[in-house]
Scaffold this active site. Structure first.
Site, mmCIF file in Angstrom:
data_model
loop_
_atom_site.group_PDB
_atom_site.id
_atom_site.type_symbol
_atom_site.label_atom_id
_atom_site.label_comp_id
_atom_site.label_asym_id
_atom_site.label_seq_id
_atom_site.Cartn_x
_atom_site.Cartn_y
_atom_site.Cartn_z
ATOM 1 N N GLU A 146 0.798 -1.227 0.000
ATOM 2 C CA GLU A 146 0.000 0.000 0.000
ATOM 3 C C GLU A 146 0.825 1.268 0.000
ATOM 4 O O GLU A 146 0.546 2.203 -0.738
ATOM 5 C CB GLU A 146 -0.926 0.055 1.225
ATOM 6 C CG GLU A 146 -2.220 -0.706 1.094
ATOM 7 C CD GLU A 146 -2.012 -2.176 1.290
ATOM 8 O OE1 GLU A 146 -0.887 -2.544 1.679
ATOM 9 O OE2 GLU A 146 -2.934 -2.943 1.056
ATOM 10 N N HIS A 215 -10.827 -4.913 10.209
ATOM 11 C CA HIS A 215 -11.517 -4.628 8.953
ATOM 12 C C HIS A 215 -12.705 -3.712 9.164
ATOM 13 O O HIS A 215 -13.500 -3.535 8.260
ATOM 14 C CB HIS A 215 -11.993 -5.927 8.302
ATOM 15 C CG HIS A 215 -10.903 -6.686 7.622
ATOM 16 N ND1 HIS A 215 -10.081 -7.548 8.276
ATOM 17 C CD2 HIS A 215 -10.494 -6.686 6.336
ATOM 18 C CE1 HIS A 215 -9.210 -8.075 7.428
ATOM 19 N NE2 HIS A 215 -9.437 -7.567 6.242
#
Lengths: 410, 444
Positions: A146, A215
């Site tokens: 990322e 998450h």
């Protein structure tokens, strides 16, 4: 279909696809007319503009343009079959894709990069089919890095492209915080205005269905202090497509927050092109008694609570702030000046969330108009538990909203 | 592709994917990692804990050169090759014009940095200032081969990269003084040198931050060629960074992506052996950075970074590779900074013997010697350049001194490319439409 409401306290109805947002049935398609009141319905889009009869309404909306009793239609006519209505029906993730595809058609410098956006079509199907159409370089499948691929997007933006970086889950962008904070937000400034960074960083966040703590994060609170970026949160297919397009066209770096549980919302959106203004809030339901400010998924919890509140005789004004940074203080301020009471309902953590900033901003600017302290309902400062019952307790539920309004309106 | 490198420098080639036993044998040529640099030195006491680097460096002085002489591999160092060459003008590595250009660029870098130090101690610039003295060969050797459209991405030690790329000395000096005439309007400072005109993409304060940006610039170059079908898009990006950065995740992530997509980028490691006070040998499990290239599928080259001609030869090949679309290269330049990490660094940890050793290999002196020995130039020509540069740097200081400091009105101007990003105020107008906005007194 578009949000339907009556100027005098009707219910709000939103259709959603098979996957319900909540175990309680949030939606209904029935409309009630209050005895003794005129049965005038206005089919208004979320942005407050009138229906398609009057033509497209790209981005232009202000509270004063809202006409509350223009078209008198019969209740069941509004629930007529979708075939006769203009526009087309789609799900929120399809709306995002439509916006993305239109922008990629329009400008071939627009490209997408992220994990599994290409061949896999996106883990939430937002980019499905785009790699086939535009090629592997324009819809780039990145390795799991990322920080590096966000930085790569920033470098590409500086040198002339218009990339959209997808975080498979917003939480993963924590790994890209270095690039988002230092480079994305600051390079335009530290380079003395020489380089622009027209990047869009998007992805799903928020508390889902027992996805676990990592998450289920809400990154808007972490990013809000970064100077030089804009943050928007979409909540309906209409504003999802509109905000996506506006974000891509913007010269500023924009972070677009989507929500994991909203991807299957269905709505009828116009066929013709439109964009939503990045800096404006959305009037969901005008009212008189109290201003409820919310965004993303909590909008639906608020609207569900609104049904209960209306039955109890309250008239809440619901605004989806949409622009998390900067706040649309005009729409919010006008509402505060009208109702004098504010309730903020958000999914961020209690500490340092968007609600905290919004509370401060309203207090700073509109303290004279408040009859009661601002109340802010946020998620608990708790890592989101896996167990469903505990997860329900961490986020704000409609019942709490009803209680809060009753408390504020005493 | 392989041959161009192997004659000039220590070179590691990426292994083909299906090698098994051959991989093993190749490993024998490059000795096992961790303690190798010390093992080869006869007097090195190889205690597992690296302890005082002072001792180790003294004893195994220039460990890499020792290993070079004992190695039986086919790869040789650039210096060996050069010495074998007969000294005739047809075999020279540079022409007179090129030599003068290289000399001038290095002297500019050196004088500029020396002037920076003076100005810093006189209170004209503040904060963190990182000087490049001693490393000029890397900047000059690489950047002088680029066109204006090629991009350079640097770190906080970026003054000389900006100068080599063509940013005027007065713009850089003004930026250091924090004046509006600086290349970034005074908003960036020493660690953020940007120039859109000369394609200097920064200037980054955190190490490793610029490498993904460089990868992005290289991606744009490839995108322009393949998607936008711009025929002449073969621009190359150079990413400069240090030895400390080579232990950072962003470095490895970008090596992977650049090799994967064959991006036109060259990763230039300026290995000056020290990351502030952390010796490279104490921080890195395998100190030979160039070997990390092949692990990702790109050639890794080691070159003597104190010799501008060697650097230039390697750079030609690496940049050529990138321009031809053959993908990235990792070049490790063994170099040294004569000053401390920054002007705030007392520089007490480094061994004076080590400093003296590298001072004797001053790149400017080496180039001078080369040019004299090969009768390329005479003394007066170089003196003329010295004088010209002195005047240029003095003029840059004067310009910076006389330039205005930024006004309050500049405060908010470049936060957003589109100032609507400041949002809508309570009165319904965009904040940037507020007249007080430009004065820097508007509330945002």
């Amino acid at each position: 279909m578009a949000t339907v409401f009556q100027g005098l306290g009707a219910t709000a109805a939103i259709t959603a696809a098979a996957n319900p947002l909540d175990s309680n049935k949030l939606l209904l398609s029935s409309r009630r007319s209050f005895p003794g009141k005129k049965t005038s319905l206005v089919v208004v889009r979320c942005d407050g503009s009138l229906n398609l009869n009057t033509g497209s309404s790209a981005g232009a909306r202000r509270l004063d343009q809202l006409v509350t009793n223009a078209v008198a239609t019969k209740a069941d006519a509004a629930a007529a079959s979708s075939a006769s209505k203009p526009g087309h029906e789609l799900l929120l993730f399809e709306a995002l894709r439509e916006g993305l595809e239109e922008e990629m058609d329009r400008d071939n410098r627009v490209c997408v990069m992220g994990e599994d956006v290409g061949h896999y079509g996106g883990s939430y199907k937002v980019t499905r089919g785009l790699a086939d159409k535009f090629g592997d370089l324009r819809v780039l499948d990145t390795p799991i890095a990322e920080n590096a691929f966000t930085g790569m997007g920033i470098g590409a933006a500086m040198t002339g492209l218009r990339p959209i970086v997808e975080g498979m889950n917003m939480g993963f962008l924590l790994l890209a915080f270095n690039q988002i904070s230092n480079n994305c937000g600051m390079l335009h400034y530290t380079s003395g205005g020489q380089f622009t960074i027209p990047i869009v960083i998007r992805g799903p966040g928020g508390v889902g269905r027992q996805l676990g703590a990592e998450h289920s994060q809400r990154l808007e609170s972490y990013f809000q202090s970064i100077p030089g970026i804009q943050m928007v949160a979409c909540s309906t297919p209409y504003n999802a497509k509109g905000l996506m397009k506006a974000a891509i066209r913007s010269e500023n770096p924009v972070i677009l927050f989507e929500h994991v549980l909203l991807y299957n919302l269905k709505e009828r959106i116009p066929d013709e092109e439109y964009i939503c203004n990045l800096e404006e809030a959305e009037m969901v339901r005008p009212g008189e008694h109290i201003t409820i400010l919310t965004y993303s998924r909590m909008r639906y919890h608020v609207m569900q609570a609104a049904k209960t509140l209306v039955n109890k005789g309250y008239d809440p004004e619901v605004i989806d702030i949409r622009s998390l940074k900067p706040f649309d203080l005009h729409t919010i301020g006008n509402s505060v000046k009208k109702t004098h009471r504010v309730l903020i309902v958000e999914e961020c953590m209690r500490t340092g969330g968007i609600g905290a900033s919004l509370t401060a901003a309203i207090n700073e600017n509109f303290i004279d108009y408040l009859d009661a302290p601002i109340m802010c309902l946020s998620s608990q400062d708790v890592p989101t538990p896996y167990a469903g019952t505990l997860e329900e307790f961490t986020i704000v539920q409609p019942a709490q909203i009803v209680t809060a309004v009753e408390q504020l309106c005493q | 592709m392989a041959s161009a490198f192997s004659a000039t420098a220590k070179f590691a080639q990426p292994l083909p994917l299906n090698t098994t036993s051959s991989a093993r044998s190749q490993d024998k040529l490059s000795p096992p990692a961790l303690f190798d640099p010390f093992r080869t030195s006869s007097s090195a006491a190889t205690s597992p804990f690296l302890g005082s680097t002072r001792q180790l460096l003294c004893k195994s002085n220039r460990p890499l050169s020792h290993r070079r002489s004992s190695s039986s591999s086919a790869v040789v160092a650039v210096s060996d090759v050069k010495q074998k060459k007969p000294k005739s003008s047809s075999n020279l590595l540079i022409t007179k014009e090129e030599g003068l250009e290289l000399y001038e660029d290095m002297v500019l870098g050196r004088s500029f940095e020396d002037m920076c130090a003076q100005m810093y101690y006189r209170g004209k610039m503040f904060g963190f200032v990182h000087l490049y003295n001693g490393q000029e060969a890397v900047s000059t050797g690489f950047i002088k081969l680029l066109t204006k459209e090629d991009s350079v991405v640097s770190t906080y030690r970026d003054h000389v990269h900006a100068l080599s790329k063509g940013v005027p000395a007065r713009a850089v000096m003004s930026e250091l003084f924090g004046k509006t005439t600086g290349c970034c309007r005074g908003q960036g400072g020493s660690m953020h040198m940007f120039s859109k005109e000369h394609n200097v993409l920064g200037g980054f304060a955190f190490i490793g931050e610029g490498i993904p940006v460089a990868t992005g610039a290289a991606f744009t170059s490839k995108y322009k060629r393949e998607v936008l079908k711009e025929p002449n898009s073969d621009h190359v990006t150079l990413a400069f960074f240090g030895d400390g950065t080579c232990n950072n995740g962003q470095f490895f992530e970008c090596l992977n992506m650049a090799a994967l997509w064959k991006l036109p980028i060259v990763f230039v490691v300026e290995n000056n052996l020290w990351a502030i006070g952390m010796s490279h040998l104490r921080a890195t499990s395998d100190p030979q950075i160039y070997k990390k290239g092949p692990a990702f599928g790109m050639p890794g080259v080691h070159v003597d970074g104190m010799d501008v001609l060697k650097v230039r030869e390697v750079a030609k090949e690496a940049i050529g590779r990138a321009r031809r679309g053959e993908g990235p290269t990792l070049v490790e330049c063994e170099t040294y900074r004569f000053r401390g990490h920054s002007l705030a660094d007392p520089d007490e940890l480094r061994d004076p013997a080590e400093k003296a050793h590298y001072a004797a290999r001053d790149p400017i002196s080496q180039l001078k010697t080369y040019m004299f020995e090969n009768n390329l130039v005479n003394e007066s020509e170089l003196k003329a350049i010295d004088k010209k540069i002195d005047e240029l740097v003095e003029e840059a200081v004067e310009f910076a001194d006389e330039s205005p400091v930024p006004d309050r009105s500049q405060l908010l101007e470049n936060v957003f490319a589109d100032p609507k990003g400041f949002g809508i105020g309570p009165d319904g107008r965009y904040r940037c439409e507020d007249p007080k906005f430009t004065q820097g007194t508007a509330q945002v």
